[in-house]
Design a protein around this motif. Structure first.
Motif, short mmCIF file in Angstrom:
data_model
loop_
_atom_site.label_atom_id
_atom_site.label_comp_id
_atom_site.label_asym_id
_atom_site.label_seq_id
_atom_site.Cartn_x
_atom_site.Cartn_y
_atom_site.Cartn_z
N PHE A 1 0.83 -1.20 0.00
CA PHE A 1 0.00 0.00 0.00
C PHE A 1 0.87 1.26 0.00
O PHE A 1 0.55 2.24 -0.68
N THR A 2 1.97 1.23 0.74
CA THR A 2 2.85 2.40 0.83
C THR A 2 3.45 2.74 -0.53
O THR A 2 3.41 3.90 -0.96
N VAL A 3 3.99 1.74 -1.21
CA VAL A 3 4.59 1.97 -2.54
C VAL A 3 3.51 2.45 -3.51
O VAL A 3 3.71 3.41 -4.27
N THR A 4 2.35 1.81 -3.48
CA THR A 4 1.26 2.20 -4.37
C THR A 4 0.85 3.65 -4.12
O THR A 4 0.65 4.42 -5.06
N VAL B 1 2.68 6.12 -2.71
CA VAL B 1 3.76 7.04 -3.12
C VAL B 1 3.75 7.22 -4.63
O VAL B 1 3.81 8.34 -5.15
N VAL B 2 3.67 6.11 -5.35
CA VAL B 2 3.67 6.17 -6.82
C VAL B 2 2.44 6.93 -7.31
O VAL B 2 2.54 7.79 -8.19
N ASN C 1 11.31 4.50 -13.64
CA ASN C 1 12.24 4.80 -12.53
C ASN C 1 11.71 4.26 -11.21
O ASN C 1 12.47 3.69 -10.42
N LEU C 2 10.44 4.47 -10.96
CA LEU C 2 9.85 4.01 -9.70
C LEU C 2 9.84 2.48 -9.63
O LEU C 2 10.07 1.90 -8.57
N ALA C 3 9.60 1.82 -10.77
CA ALA C 3 9.64 0.36 -10.79
C ALA C 3 11.05 -0.14 -10.48
O ALA C 3 11.22 -1.13 -9.76
N ALA C 4 12.05 0.57 -10.99
CA ALA C 4 13.43 0.19 -10.70
C ALA C 4 13.79 0.49 -9.25
O ALA C 4 14.47 -0.29 -8.59
#
Length: 193
Positions: free
Chosen positions: A4-7, A9-10, A129-132
């Motif tokens: 959830f955090t990564v989602t 932020v992205v 970039n975010l995926a990397a």
């Protein structure tokens, strides 16, 4: 498993970066001429394809050493922030109105417009970039596609009202500041590693 955090932020980064982009205006123009649901279907499909390509490209970057990936993403985020701050607002050209306003013609027009306009766009590069950076393709992909769909929906349904209440320059500056912060953090990680 989706983070959830990564989602979140992205979603925030991509949403803010896409708001001042030309596609919000294109969605607004298409939404005023055609049935909104038809336009959104085509636009949403094109954005989903762009996100899938960006996440795949970003996932390939995760095969490189982490220090190099941090340095590359840091530089690209800083470049993205600079592009947001210094780009001139370009007027969208007149969008041709298809004579046939069936679902397939209208959604196809929206799909092709976004497919061409967004290829290699700043938010597609940011998604890679975010995926990397996070090495979590599902969370990044979900956050990016939801952000792009949200901006498209706002553009199609309520773009005029939003732009009257929130100055585009403010949105652009906030997005640039977020990108610059991510760039500095990534470069710090590259140097500190």
């Amino acid at each position: 498993m989706i983070s959830f955090t990564v989602t979140a932020v992205v979603f925030g980064v991509i949403f803010l970066a896409e708001l001042p982009d030309k596609t919000a205006l294109a969605g607004l123009v298409l939404g005023t001429r055609y049935k909104a649901s038809y336009v959104f279907a085509g636009v949403a499909a094109a954005f989903a394809l762009h996100v899938a390509l960006a996440v795949a490209a970003g996932s390939v970057l995760t095969l490189l050493p982490q220090q190099l990936v941090s340095a590359i993403t840091g530089v690209l985020f800083l470049a993205g922030a600079a592009v947001l701050l210094w780009k001139k607002s370009d007027d969208e050209g007149e969008v041709r109105k298809p004579e046939d306003q069936s679902f397939w013609k209208v959604s196809g027009a929206g799909f092709m417009l976004i497919l061409v306009a967004e290829f290699g766009d700043l938010t597609q590069i940011m998604t890679a970039n975010l995926a990397a950076r996070y090495d979590d393709p599902l969370s990044v992909g979900l956050g990016a596609v939801l952000a792009l769909w949200a901006v498209a929906g706002l553009g199609i349904v309520g773009g005029k009202a939003l732009m009257k209440r929130v100055p585009l320059k403010l949105i652009t500056k906030v997005a640039a500041a977020l990108m610059a912060g991510l760039g500095v953090w990534s470069l710090y990680e590259a140097v500190a590693a």
